[in-house]
Design an enzyme around this catalytic site. Sequence first.
Site, PDB file in Angstrom:
ATOM      1  N   PHE A   1     -10.139  65.830  46.298  1.00 21.68           N
ATOM      2  CA  PHE A   1      -9.819  65.861  44.874  1.00 21.68           C
ATOM      3  C   PHE A   1     -10.356  64.595  44.217  1.00 21.68           C
ATOM      4  CE2 PHE A   1      -7.503  69.549  45.627  1.00 21.68           C
ATOM      5  CZ  PHE A   1      -7.030  70.073  44.417  1.00 21.68           C
TER       6      PHE A   1
ATOM      7  N   CYS B   1      -7.964  62.103  29.194  1.00 24.69           N
ATOM      8  CA  CYS B   1      -7.861  63.496  28.764  1.00 24.69           C
ATOM      9  C   CYS B   1      -7.999  63.540  27.249  1.00 24.69           C
ATOM     10  CB  CYS B   1      -6.514  64.087  29.191  1.00 24.69           C
ATOM     11  SG  CYS B   1      -6.316  65.834  28.744  1.00 24.69           S
TER      12      CYS B   1
ATOM     13  N   CYS C   1      -1.149  68.949  24.469  1.00 26.58           N
ATOM     14  CA  CYS C   1      -0.502  69.465  25.674  1.00 26.58           C
ATOM     15  C   CYS C   1       0.680  68.562  26.007  1.00 26.58           C
ATOM     16  CB  CYS C   1      -1.491  69.509  26.844  1.00 26.58           C
ATOM     17  SG  CYS C   1      -0.744  70.105  28.390  1.00 26.58           S
TER      18      CYS C   1
ATOM     19  N   CYS D   1       2.124  68.411  30.559  1.00 24.03           N
ATOM     20  CA  CYS D   1       1.342  67.930  31.691  1.00 24.03           C
ATOM     21  C   CYS D   1       2.199  67.055  32.610  1.00 24.03           C
ATOM     22  CB  CYS D   1       0.132  67.143  31.194  1.00 24.03           C
ATOM     23  SG  CYS D   1      -0.907  66.496  32.528  1.00 24.03           S
ATOM     24  N   ASP D   2       2.075  67.275  33.931  1.00 24.04           N
ATOM     25  CA  ASP D   2       2.855  66.501  34.900  1.00 24.04           C
ATOM     26  C   ASP D   2       1.955  65.689  35.830  1.00 24.04           C
ATOM     27  OD1 ASP D   2       1.736  68.542  36.337  1.00 24.04           O
ATOM     28  OD2 ASP D   2       3.606  69.315  37.175  1.00 24.04           O
ATOM     29  N   THR D   3       0.717  65.437  35.401  1.00 28.59           N
ATOM     30  CA  THR D   3      -0.252  64.728  36.239  1.00 28.59           C
ATOM     31  C   THR D   3      -0.438  63.296  35.762  1.00 28.59           C
ATOM     32  OG1 THR D   3      -1.436  66.789  36.640  1.00 28.59           O
ATOM     33  CG2 THR D   3      -2.612  64.746  37.099  1.00 28.59           C
TER      34      THR D   3
ATOM     35  N   GLU E   1     -11.474  71.827  37.421  1.00 32.47           N
ATOM     36  CA  GLU E   1     -10.257  72.328  36.806  1.00 32.47           C
ATOM     37  C   GLU E   1     -10.211  71.723  35.410  1.00 32.47           C
ATOM     38  OE1 GLU E   1      -7.018  71.275  39.379  1.00 32.47           O
ATOM     39  OE2 GLU E   1      -7.442  72.924  40.753  1.00 32.47           O
TER      40      GLU E   1
ATOM     41  N   HIS F   1       1.262  72.923  46.803  1.00 25.58           N
ATOM     42  CA  HIS F   1       1.316  71.520  47.225  1.00 25.58           C
ATOM     43  C   HIS F   1       2.671  70.887  46.894  1.00 25.58           C
ATOM     44  CE1 HIS F   1      -0.192  71.822  43.124  1.00 25.58           C
ATOM     45  NE2 HIS F   1       0.129  70.567  42.912  1.00 25.58           N
TER      46      HIS F   1
END
Length: 218
Positions: free
Chosen positions: A24, A30, A45, A48-50, A124, A212
């Site tokens: 990855f 972003c 957005c 988002c949890d990243t 992605e 995951h």
Amino acid sequence: MYSVKEIFYTLQGEGANAGTPAVFLRFAGCNLWSGREKDRARAVCRFCDTEFVGTDGAGGGKFRTAAALAQAVSGKWPKRTKAPRSFSKSVSKFVVCTGGEPLLQLDAPLLGALHHRGFRVAIETNGTLAAPRGVDWTCVSPKAGAPLALGRGDELKLVYPQKGVEPERYTGLDFDHFFLQPMDGPRREENTRLAAAYCLRHPRWRLSLQMHKLLGIP
């Protein structure tokens, strides 16, 4: 100069390639949210949890050239191993370019450098930006309130439910796979039931779970 939050080797946790070993490559930045909690309420957005702010993650940093970044990605792939034959007889490695939003930085030189090192390249993306030619696998995840510039690809993965981006808006687009992925958070179980029920009523859509997270891996 490429700004990278982290580079790590794991299993793809969701979508059509779930369970596939992959490196990855998580880019920093972003175009739909700054990544800072103080800005979440004003973001396009908001769910988002990243973590994609900065370059301080494992393997992250600033890379001056495409060759340097591709070499860092290649260094994460196990030595003397090959990915499943289903990818291609001539390609043995798999990298997922994600973020944040990878198409803010992924360009033709980096794509070429990754291909040169034997990688099949997946992205992605939120679909708001055009992709360079030659990407091997395109996963688009539309977001409410954001324009969709990528109307074709390999898989469309819609976080569900989202007001303003109902699944029926996208069934006419040119994708091979259509996934509903339950929105994470305090209502995840309810959202999973809703997504599963929608898929049962509309069999073109398939349920995508974030494997995951269930397994506790990166």
